[in-house]
Every structure is written in C-alpha cells, then in structure tokens.
Write a protein that holds these residues in place. Structure first.
Motif, short mmCIF file in Angstrom:
data_model
loop_
_atom_site.label_atom_id
_atom_site.label_comp_id
_atom_site.label_asym_id
_atom_site.label_seq_id
_atom_site.Cartn_x
_atom_site.Cartn_y
_atom_site.Cartn_z
N SER A 2 0.84 -1.20 0.00
CA SER A 2 0.00 0.00 0.00
C SER A 2 0.87 1.25 0.00
O SER A 2 1.95 1.27 0.58
N HIS A 3 0.39 2.28 -0.66
CA HIS A 3 1.12 3.54 -0.73
C HIS A 3 0.32 4.62 -0.02
O HIS A 3 -0.87 4.48 0.26
N ALA A 4 0.98 5.72 0.27
CA ALA A 4 0.33 6.81 1.01
C ALA A 4 -0.74 7.46 0.15
O ALA A 4 -0.54 7.71 -1.04
N VAL A 5 -1.91 7.71 0.76
CA VAL A 5 -3.01 8.35 0.04
C VAL A 5 -3.25 9.77 0.54
O VAL A 5 -4.09 10.48 0.00
N PHE A 6 -2.51 10.19 1.56
CA PHE A 6 -2.66 11.54 2.08
C PHE A 6 -1.29 12.09 2.44
O PHE A 6 -0.57 11.50 3.25
N HIS A 7 -0.91 13.21 1.81
CA HIS A 7 0.38 13.85 2.06
C HIS A 7 0.12 15.26 2.59
O HIS A 7 -0.47 16.08 1.91
N GLU A 8 0.54 15.52 3.77
CA GLU A 8 0.41 16.84 4.37
C GLU A 8 1.54 16.99 5.38
O GLU A 8 1.89 16.05 6.09
N ASN A 9 2.12 18.17 5.43
CA ASN A 9 3.24 18.38 6.33
C ASN A 9 2.78 18.61 7.76
O ASN A 9 3.14 17.88 8.69
N ILE A 10 1.96 19.64 7.94
CA ILE A 10 1.46 19.99 9.26
C ILE A 10 -0.01 20.38 9.16
O ILE A 10 -0.49 20.73 8.09
N THR A 11 -0.69 20.32 10.27
CA THR A 11 -2.06 20.81 10.35
C THR A 11 -2.33 21.28 11.76
O THR A 11 -1.68 20.79 12.71
N THR A 12 -3.24 22.21 11.91
CA THR A 12 -3.57 22.76 13.23
C THR A 12 -4.92 22.21 13.68
O THR A 12 -5.89 22.25 12.92
N CYS A 13 -4.97 21.71 14.89
CA CYS A 13 -6.21 21.15 15.44
C CYS A 13 -7.19 22.28 15.73
O CYS A 13 -6.84 23.28 16.36
N GLU A 14 -8.44 22.11 15.28
CA GLU A 14 -9.45 23.15 15.48
C GLU A 14 -9.99 23.19 16.90
O GLU A 14 -10.67 24.15 17.27
N GLU A 15 -9.68 22.19 17.71
CA GLU A 15 -10.20 22.15 19.07
C GLU A 15 -9.20 22.64 20.11
O GLU A 15 -9.61 23.18 21.13
N CYS A 16 -7.91 22.46 19.88
CA CYS A 16 -6.92 22.86 20.89
C CYS A 16 -5.83 23.76 20.34
O CYS A 16 -4.95 24.21 21.09
N ASP A 17 -5.83 24.02 19.00
CA ASP A 17 -4.86 24.92 18.36
C ASP A 17 -3.45 24.33 18.33
O ASP A 17 -2.49 25.03 18.05
N PHE A 18 -3.30 23.04 18.59
CA PHE A 18 -1.99 22.39 18.61
C PHE A 18 -1.58 22.07 17.18
O PHE A 18 -2.36 21.57 16.38
N ILE A 19 -0.32 22.36 16.84
CA ILE A 19 0.20 22.07 15.51
C ILE A 19 0.75 20.65 15.49
O ILE A 19 1.60 20.29 16.30
N ASN A 20 0.23 19.85 14.56
CA ASN A 20 0.64 18.45 14.44
C ASN A 20 1.40 18.22 13.14
O ASN A 20 0.98 18.70 12.08
N GLU A 21 2.49 17.49 13.22
CA GLU A 21 3.19 17.03 12.02
C GLU A 21 2.55 15.71 11.60
O GLU A 21 2.51 14.75 12.37
N ILE A 22 2.08 15.66 10.37
CA ILE A 22 1.35 14.49 9.89
C ILE A 22 2.26 13.62 9.03
O ILE A 22 2.80 14.10 8.03
N PRO A 23 2.44 12.36 9.40
CA PRO A 23 3.19 11.46 8.54
C PRO A 23 2.34 11.06 7.33
O PRO A 23 1.12 11.19 7.37
N PRO A 24 2.95 10.59 6.25
CA PRO A 24 2.15 10.10 5.11
C PRO A 24 1.23 8.98 5.56
O PRO A 24 1.67 7.99 6.15
N LEU A 25 -0.07 9.16 5.31
CA LEU A 25 -1.06 8.18 5.76
C LEU A 25 -1.43 7.22 4.64
O LEU A 25 -1.60 7.64 3.49
N LYS A 26 -1.54 5.96 5.00
CA LYS A 26 -1.94 4.93 4.05
C LYS A 26 -3.43 4.62 4.21
O LYS A 26 -4.06 5.06 5.16
N SER A 27 -3.95 3.87 3.29
CA SER A 27 -5.39 3.55 3.31
C SER A 27 -5.77 2.87 4.62
O SER A 27 -5.08 1.95 5.08
N GLY A 28 -6.85 3.35 5.20
CA GLY A 28 -7.35 2.76 6.44
C GLY A 28 -6.75 3.35 7.70
O GLY A 28 -7.17 2.98 8.80
#
Length: 423
Positions: A2-28
C-alpha cells in the motif's frame, strides 16, 4: 504494497490549536491530534470510488422514497396513505410556512446539496480542467451543511410517531419507508467517508509549510484555519488555501455564545408551557404539551419512547444550555477539572444537540398523516416554533463557542510560577 493516500506536512487542530506534524497516511489509517486526541484525518480505503458509489445509491434511494406512499393510516374503516411530499404540502396548506421550510431543508434541500457537491468533487478529481473555484464552493458547502443533516433524527421521529398513534389507529409501512431507511443509512455512510482535510488536500494541494515546534499555533505566532486545517502566518486575514477568514481565536466567541444561550432560555419557557400539538377527535380538540405527551406515552406503557422524548425534548436542551454556560464560565475562571474532560463535555453537546428535533418531526409526521376532518386530525401547536428556535439557538451556541479558549487558560495556569508558601 500500500502507498500513502494523504500527504500533508502539518495541520492545526481546530479544538486545541496544537500544531501536528502528519506522517504520510496509508489507506485505512487515522491520525489524531497529539495533544487532545481529536481525529484530524481519516484516510479511507478506495475513498473516491466508495464515496461515488454510496452517494449515487443514496440519491437513488431518495428518488424511490419520494415516488411511492410512505405510511398508511386507518381507523374505524377510514384510511389514507401519505408520501414524503405530504409532510410538506399539509404544513404549507395549513399556513405553517416556517415549519414546512425547516422540514424541507432538513430532509431534502441540505442532503441534496451535500450529496451533489460530494459527487461533483469526486468527479472533478478525475477531470483536471474543472474550474477550481467551483470545487472550493462545493467543499465549503459540505463543511457548512454537514451539522444540519437530520434525516436520521427524522427516521427516529417517524418511529416515535407510530408508537404514539398505535393505540388509536392501524399504521402500516409502505414501500417508500424502506427506501427512506436505505437513504438514511447510505447518507450517514457518505458523511463518515468525507474528510475535509483530505478533500482540501486534493483540491488545493498541501498547506503552506512552516518551521514549527510541538506547541499551539498562537504560541508560535501562527494561525490555524478552522475550515481546512492549514497553518498560516500570524498576520493572515484569509486562508491561502481555502480563502476562508482566519483568526487566532473566534471573535466575540463567549459573548455570542452567551447571547444565544439567553435567547434559547427565553424560548424554552413558551416551548414547554404552550401546547406543541393539538388533536381533534370526534369534534373535540385537546391540546398537548411536551410533558403531556411524555406522560401519555408513560401511561400507555411505552416507557422507552417516553424516556426518549423526555431526554430529547426536555433534558437535552436544558442540559446543553447549562453545559455551555459552564464552559463559558470556565473560559474565564477555570476550575480544577482537567481541560480534556471539559472538551469531552463540549463534544457531547455538539453531538446530541440536533436530536432534540425528534419532537418537531413527530408533530410534522402526525400532521401530514392524521387529517380526517372533525373525526380525527392533528395540527401543530404554538409551541412548535418556540421549541424549534431552542434547538437552532443551542446548536448555533455550540458552533460559536471556541474550545481553544479552554486550552489557553489551561496553558496559562500551567506556565504560571508557583507561589512560595510561608517559611
């Protein structure tokens, strides 16, 4: 493999404002905020094909549900059947324009816009020449409309209405009822498959990159977009990716929430004092309040349904007002309760708020179903609009409340120097 289906570097949580580094996510795979545990991204398997199939099936079930009789009603040899359109036409013919408009929005208009927007987006991903502004508008509509989809609440309202009328008449499920059940299940499945960050990643690419640390966006002079999860510079007024207005904290959040809660409390009084339904039987009209309906169901032995109405129509609206009021207070004067527990309470208030619409849908269903002149008829009472206002106002109050304010107080308290005791 399986290969990554979502590529994003960082995202900010809308509930706590915490910045998260997102690893490449695979299906499921699913990614949660490392600070508060809120689900940020869900990378479903074969998500495009599954959304396309489920959405088209949902539209097909809706077409079938609107094409045939929905429910049958008979009493003392007099019977009639109604379609979903009768739910609207009877309300409109009796002059209940606002109630009819709300029913049409909840059952037909919002779900149709949602499903058609989702289908257009999935189709556009395979056609690169599609106008990008159309994709953005559809994605914004999806985000705004999703909390107001109430077809599952309407289905429960149908079942409650049938229990109420079971002792007075024979009720039968017609062909459209089963199609409507399929429509509800398929629409809910579509909602679970739609992930706003994945969609924005497909429409507008990755969010802007920043050098960040494991902390809140505000602490690092950045702003998180509530609409698409992008992380922006602190002086940004609009998101570079989705174009939505951005702000470090929602302007006048507490004031707006408190004002909406006060308005809902004002409307809560007539909603429970005046009758929500008026029943005519053999020329005699009998009004019924919300609590009157609960007591009637209890006396008939329908204990589970009576408890559902009591919780949805009496307890939940009042509990939601009290919970949001307490959270507003905690935003200024935090107590010893952990912020994670307060956020759980906030999530519950958002989740259960729309279920209070059960009683409104029950009245609408019975109004369309029981129309036999002086022999037997049911009409909405003056409390219907007041009660609907309570539900809408409390839902808006939950939306205007900014949960990040709770984390701000928690962070300020934890970073404050401890006071030294007497030596």
């Amino acid at each position: 493999m399986s290969h990554a289906v979502f590529h994003e570097n960082i995202t900010t949580c809308e509930e706590c404002d915490f910045i998260n580094e997102i690893p490449p996510l695979k299906s499921g795979e699913r990614f949660r905020c490392q600070h508060c545990g809120h689900v940020l991204v869900s990378a479903h398997k074969h998500v495009g094909a599954r959304i396309m199939g489920v959405s088209l099936s949902s539209l097909l079930m809706l077409a079938l549900a609107m094409s045939f009789p929905f429910l049958g009603f008979s009493s003392n040899g007099i019977g009639r059947s109604v379609t979903l359109f009768n739910t609207l036409s009877v309300l409109l013919s009796q002059g209940y324009l606002v109630l009819g408009a709300l029913i049409s929005l909840a059952l037909f208009v919002f779900p149709l816009i949602y499903l058609l927007s989702v289908l257009f987006l999935i189709w556009s991903f395979n056609h690169p020449n599609t106008l990008n502004f159309a994709q953005r508008y559809c994605l914004r509509w999806i985000t705004v409309i999703q909390p107001w989809l109430m077809v599952d609440v309407f289905l429960v309202g149908v079942l409650v209405a049938l229990v109420k009328m079971n002792s007075l008449a024979d009720i039968s499920f017609e062909l459209s009822f089963w199609a409507f059940c399929g429509y509800v299940l398929l629409l809910l499945k579509t909602v679970t498959l739609v992930d706003k960050r994945w969609f924005w990643n497909q429409v507008a690419g990755k969010s802007p990159e920043h050098s960040v640390i494991a902390a809140t966006a505000k602490k690092q002079g950045l702003i998180g977009c509530l609409f698409c999860g992008a992380t922006l510079s602190g002086d940004a007024k609009h998101c570079d990716r989705c174009g939505h207005s951005v702000y470090s904290r929602r302007p006048k959040s507490i004031g707006s929430t408190v004002a909406l809660l006060i308005a809902s409390l004002v409307m809560y009084v007539p909603a429970n004092v005046f009758p929500i339904m008026q029943t005519t039987f053999l020329g005699s009209t009998e009004p019924s309040t919300i609590m009157g309906g609960v007591l009637l169901l209890w006396s008939l032995g329908s204990y589970p349904v009576a408890l559902i109405i009591l919780l949805a129509s009496v307890v939940i609206p009042l509990a939601k007002v009290l919970a949001l009021s307490w959270l507003c207070w905690q935003s200024y004067f935090p107590g010893r309760k952990q912020t994670a527990q307060k956020i759980k309470l906030y999530r519950i208030t958002e989740l259960v708020g729309r279920w209070s619409m059960i009683d409104v849908f029950v009245v609408a269903i019975l109004t369309s179903l029981v129309q036999m002149g002086n022999f037997m008829s049911i009409l909405p009472g003056p409390a219907v609009l007041s009660f609907t206002s309570v539900i809408v106002l409390t839902m808006l109050a939950a939306m205007t409340f900014d949960p990040r304010l709770l984390w701000d107080k928690d962070e300020a308290r934890s970073s404050a120097p401890l006071k030294r005791g007497k030596e």
